[in-house]
Enzyme design. Structure first.
Site, short mmCIF file in Angstrom:
data_model
loop_
_atom_site.label_atom_id
_atom_site.label_comp_id
_atom_site.label_asym_id
_atom_site.label_seq_id
_atom_site.Cartn_x
_atom_site.Cartn_y
_atom_site.Cartn_z
N ASP A 172 0.79 -1.24 0.00
CA ASP A 172 0.00 0.00 0.00
C ASP A 172 0.83 1.29 0.00
O ASP A 172 0.49 2.25 0.71
CB ASP A 172 -0.95 0.01 1.20
N ASP A 200 -4.73 -0.70 -1.88
CA ASP A 200 -6.14 -0.49 -1.55
C ASP A 200 -6.81 -0.01 -2.83
O ASP A 200 -6.28 0.89 -3.52
CB ASP A 200 -6.27 0.60 -0.48
N HIS A 246 -10.48 7.27 0.98
CA HIS A 246 -9.10 7.11 0.52
C HIS A 246 -8.98 6.01 -0.52
O HIS A 246 -9.81 5.11 -0.59
CB HIS A 246 -8.17 6.81 1.70
N LYS A 253 -6.97 -4.96 -3.12
CA LYS A 253 -7.84 -5.38 -2.02
C LYS A 253 -8.81 -4.27 -1.68
O LYS A 253 -8.64 -3.12 -2.08
CB LYS A 253 -7.00 -5.74 -0.79
N CYS A 287 -2.28 -2.64 7.71
CA CYS A 287 -2.23 -3.53 6.54
C CYS A 287 -0.97 -4.39 6.49
O CYS A 287 -1.03 -5.54 6.05
CB CYS A 287 -2.38 -2.70 5.27
#
Length: 220
Positions: A9, A47, A81, A106, A151
């Site tokens: 991420d 993300d 976000h 994800k 994460c």
């Protein structure tokens, strides 16, 4: 069997100018750029949220940092976000993306969150990473990225549960630390569950020693 560097991420919204900025997160970008050439396999997670995602405080008309009961569990709510294809979803321009051979996504379901790239909050596969790692015969993961206490933590714990050897490159990660000490607690937990803790200096030295040894063999 082989190893891979997994970048978690490292997206604009988690960097200094982003909607969900992780403190000092920009500092790890040059380090990650330097680490990538040490690995034959480099993967990255993202993300990838739709608008009105279940983890957004705006969906619940609540303040960021409050919580909501989602799928029978209490979850902290975040600012909007990493909405797919928007600026915050992208990698920063300063990340040398040429080394990244594959990306995994994800949090794509509007009603289910996923900190981990392996399993979502409903314990269903969050992405196709597991089948890819099996195909490529990857048995060992070195992990960097954001955020250590969310994460990165869940990705590491799931990878360990699946039987991978996992090393956290500690200086290649940064934490949110909503509560003081969250990052340190996450690191302790990951180590107790079986992850190894390494500093980037160790990897650079190992790579240098290996190259020096190879040169020496050739010269003889």
């Amino acid at each position: 069997m082989s190893r891979a560097l997994l970048i978690v991420d490292l997206q604009n919204d988690f960097l200094t100018q982003g909607a969900l900025a992780v403190p000092n997160s920009d500092q790890i970008i040059p380090l990650i750029n330097a680490l990538m050439p040490l690995f034959e396999n480099v993967y990255a997670t993202k993300d990838c949220h739709p608008e009105n995602h279940v983890s957004f405080a705006s969906r619940w008309n609540k303040e960021v940092g409050q919580s909501a009961m989602i799928n029978d569990s209490k979850q902290i709510l975040w600012p909007d976000h990493c909405i797919k294809d928007q600026w915050g979803y992208q990698f920063p321009d300063s990340l040398n993306q040429k080394w990244i051979s594959k990306e995994f996504y994800k949090g794509t379901d509007p009603n289910v969150d996923s900190y981990s790239i392996f399993f979502d909050k409903n314990k269903n596969p969050a992405s196709k990473i597991q089948e890819h790692l099996k195909t490529e015969q990857i048995s060992e993961l070195f992990i960097v990225g954001l955020a250590t206490d969310y994460c990165v933590r869940e990705t590491v714990l799931h990878a360990l549960d699946l039987g991978y050897r996992v090393s956290i490159i500690v200086d290649g990660c940064k934490g949110v630390n909503i509560e003081p000490g969250d990052e340190e607690k996450a690191i302790v937990e990951m180590k107790e569950k079986g992850a190894s803790l390494v500093e980037s200096e160790e990897l650079f030295k190992t790579s240098y020693d290996s190259k020096s040894s190879t040169v020496g063999d050739i010269s003889r």
